[in-house]
Motif scaffolding. Structure first.
Motif, mmCIF file in Angstrom:
data_model
loop_
_atom_site.group_PDB
_atom_site.id
_atom_site.type_symbol
_atom_site.label_atom_id
_atom_site.label_comp_id
_atom_site.label_asym_id
_atom_site.label_seq_id
_atom_site.Cartn_x
_atom_site.Cartn_y
_atom_site.Cartn_z
ATOM 1 N N HIS A 143 34.026 12.856 30.350
ATOM 2 C CA HIS A 143 33.460 13.395 31.591
ATOM 3 C C HIS A 143 34.514 13.441 32.700
ATOM 4 N N TYR A 144 35.346 12.423 32.754
ATOM 5 C CA TYR A 144 36.428 12.404 33.744
ATOM 6 C C TYR A 144 37.365 13.594 33.527
ATOM 7 N N ALA A 145 37.750 13.836 32.265
ATOM 8 C CA ALA A 145 38.661 14.945 31.956
ATOM 9 C C ALA A 145 38.042 16.285 32.337
ATOM 10 N N TYR A 146 36.761 16.424 32.049
ATOM 11 C CA TYR A 146 36.055 17.666 32.375
ATOM 12 C C TYR A 146 35.996 17.890 33.891
ATOM 13 N N GLU A 147 35.706 16.826 34.631
ATOM 14 C CA GLU A 147 35.664 16.942 36.098
ATOM 15 C C GLU A 147 37.014 17.372 36.662
ATOM 16 N N GLN A 148 38.094 16.798 36.139
ATOM 17 C CA GLN A 148 39.433 17.141 36.617
ATOM 18 C C GLN A 148 39.742 18.620 36.369
ATOM 19 N N LEU A 149 39.397 19.094 35.178
ATOM 20 C CA LEU A 149 39.662 20.500 34.853
ATOM 21 C C LEU A 149 38.819 21.450 35.694
ATOM 22 N N SER A 150 37.536 21.146 35.823
ATOM 23 C CA SER A 150 36.633 22.049 36.539
ATOM 24 C C SER A 150 36.974 22.143 38.023
ATOM 25 N N GLN A 151 37.537 21.077 38.579
ATOM 26 C CA GLN A 151 37.984 21.123 39.977
ATOM 27 C C GLN A 151 39.263 21.954 40.115
ATOM 28 N N LYS A 152 40.096 21.902 39.092
ATOM 29 C CA LYS A 152 41.376 22.628 39.122
ATOM 30 C C LYS A 152 41.178 24.128 38.897
ATOM 31 N N PHE A 153 40.157 24.478 38.096
ATOM 32 C CA PHE A 153 39.902 25.891 37.785
ATOM 33 C C PHE A 153 38.426 26.201 38.094
ATOM 34 N N PRO A 154 38.093 26.375 39.377
ATOM 35 C CA PRO A 154 36.686 26.511 39.779
ATOM 36 C C PRO A 154 35.997 27.756 39.191
ATOM 37 N N ALA A 155 34.764 27.556 38.752
ATOM 38 C CA ALA A 155 33.882 28.629 38.259
ATOM 39 C C ALA A 155 32.501 28.007 38.106
ATOM 40 N N THR A 156 31.565 28.738 37.544
ATOM 41 C CA THR A 156 30.221 28.190 37.324
ATOM 42 C C THR A 156 30.173 27.529 35.952
ATOM 43 N N TYR A 157 30.133 26.213 35.972
ATOM 44 C CA TYR A 157 30.124 25.439 34.730
ATOM 45 C C TYR A 157 28.831 24.628 34.627
ATOM 46 N N ILE A 158 28.616 24.047 33.464
ATOM 47 C CA ILE A 158 27.442 23.181 33.265
ATOM 48 C C ILE A 158 27.768 21.755 33.710
ATOM 49 N N ASP A 159 26.710 21.003 33.955
ATOM 50 C CA ASP A 159 26.855 19.580 34.262
ATOM 51 C C ASP A 159 26.907 18.809 32.950
ATOM 52 N N LEU A 160 28.087 18.353 32.584
ATOM 53 C CA LEU A 160 28.245 17.656 31.300
ATOM 54 C C LEU A 160 27.893 16.173 31.386
ATOM 55 N N ALA A 161 27.221 15.784 32.465
ATOM 56 C CA ALA A 161 26.670 14.426 32.519
ATOM 57 C C ALA A 161 25.247 14.411 31.973
ATOM 58 N N GLN A 162 24.682 15.608 31.735
ATOM 59 C CA GLN A 162 23.297 15.719 31.277
ATOM 60 C C GLN A 162 23.250 15.804 29.751
ATOM 61 N N PRO A 163 22.391 14.998 29.103
ATOM 62 C CA PRO A 163 22.418 14.878 27.636
ATOM 63 C C PRO A 163 22.181 16.173 26.877
ATOM 64 N N ASN A 164 21.225 16.986 27.322
ATOM 65 C CA ASN A 164 20.960 18.229 26.594
ATOM 66 C C ASN A 164 22.052 19.263 26.821
#
Length: 403
Positions: A143-164
């Motif tokens: 989740h940390y890695a995903y947050e770092q990437l999504s902040q660096k390359f902004p777009a509409t992404y999913i919340d990967l903290a949610q189980p489904n």
């Protein structure tokens, strides 16, 4: 016949699942629904509250046309391998699309997220390693890695903290890795979150909330409003026979015995047992009166609750690292049940299915299937212990349910 696939556990089948089924068929414009369903042990490393045959009956009564068993090796695996096994089977049986429930509810953010990680994999892996070095668990590091990437390359992404959302992402990842033509679709979850407790007056509840309600009271009426009538009747019948629903607390005497009878070295043979935890497992088993008290003694920052439960599932069923490494892809399609429309679909497509379609287990010699049969046998042992009922379906004798 257009077929939409879904990946399920149905632990148990509830009104939210009925909604998902209806919407999946509608959005996919499909004629039939094919469900890949976990067997008697589930992805979070726990026994299903009722066996796979009872849950197959719930599924067929709820509108599923074909129920296929997700083999034990995938049904008890981390999300990546769970998804890989399920999507492989949906592709093999000829589904045109697959539909999953998600907190996001829109497919494009999933595709954006997939492309983000695919295009920046080296950076993503570097962020994971950076987080792991701090002592964070693997899921938190992801989740940390995903947050770092999504902040660096902004777009509409999913919340990967949610189980489904997490599972949905891995389904898409698996479909892309398989180069499958199967089309991904997502249905928004309604009313109840994955971990939400039962809400009085609501007709929708999470499976987690339903199981919690039934673990604190034997009054099935407390969940009647959130279950289709058929599911409620099947659960009532099960409780009448066995006086309990399966969970680790009911399995604890057998698990405790299994842990204590092994030496630390012997425990290291089993899948996911790593890093010296075998000593802690045996020590805690000797001094714990229940599964919950046992888990309190062994949980730590390094091991998530789910990872520990999967480890314990493999110890309980005797599933080894050697077995895990020997399986590279699903080797069969185990048919658990079908409606008349499902039977017609299989009749039309049987020649195009690349894997053996198994309806008579006794006639098959298959190592992956043998693991599933053994898992069902040790599940039945704990359920039938202490009851007068000794009539749970024997896996090697039971034909597919026709509905």
């Amino acid at each position: 016949m257009q077929a939409v696939g879904i990946v399920v556990e149905y632990n148990p089948f509830h009104n939210g699942h009925a909604y998902h089924l209806e919407q999946a068929k509608k959005v996919a414009q499909a004629d039939i629904v094919i469900a890949i369903m976990s067997g008697n042990f589930l992805q979070r490393g726990e026994p299903a509250m009722v066996d796979k045959w009872t849950r197959t009956q719930m599924a067929l009564a709820g509108g599923v046309d074909i129920v296929i068993e997700l083999p034990y090796v995938y049904s008890t695996a981390p999300a990546t391998d769970f998804a890989k096994g399920a999507i492989s089977l949906l592709s093999a049986i000829g589904c045109d699309s697959f539909a999953f429930g998600s907190e996001d509810g829109s497919i494009q953010p999933f595709m954006n997220t997939f492309q983000l990680i695919k295009n920046h994999r080296t950076e993503y892996d570097a962020f994971i390693k950076e987080s792991l070095k701090t002592g964070a668990s693997y899921p938190k590091s992801l989740h940390y890695a995903y947050e770092q990437l999504s902040q660096k390359f902004p777009a509409t992404y999913i919340d990967l903290a949610q189980p489904n959302n997490i599972l949905g992402f891995h389904y898409i990842e698996a479909a892309m890795a398989l180069d499958s033509k199967i089309k991904p679709l997502t249905i928004p979850r309604i009313a109840a979150g994955y971990h939400d407790a039962l809400q009085e007056g609501s007709s929708i509840a999470s499976a987690t909330g339903i199981r919690k309600a039934l673990s604190t009271t034997s009054a099935l009426q407390s969940v009647q409003n959130v279950l289709p009538k058929a599911s409620f009747d099947y659960l009532t019948d099960w409780y009448g026979k066995y006086g309990k629903f399966a969970n680790w607390d009911t399995f604890w005497p057998f698990l405790q015995f299994t842990l204590i009878r092994h030496t630390p070295k012997e425990l290291t043979r089993y899948a996911e047992v790593t890093e010296g935890i075998e000593y802690a497992l045996i020590k805690a088993a000797k001094t714990s009166h229940s599964f919950s008290s046992f888990m309190e003694k062994i949980k730590s920052k390094r091991y998530t609750w789910t990872r520990l439960q999967r480890m314990l599932t493999h110890i309980y069923t005797g599933f080894t690292k050697e077995q895990l490494q020997s399986f590279k892809a699903p080797s069969n399609i185990r048919l658990l049940g079908m409606s008349r429309k499902g039977q017609a679909y299989l009749g039309m497509h049987k020649k195009d299915i690349p894997l053996p379609l198994i309806s008579r287990v006794a006639a098959m010699d298959d190592a992956m299937l043998a693991v599933d049969i053994h898992a069902a046998e040790v599940y039945n042992l704990s359920i039938e212990h202490g009851t007068k009922e000794q009539n749970l379906p024997k896996d090697y004798q039971t034909p597919p349910i026709r509905f």
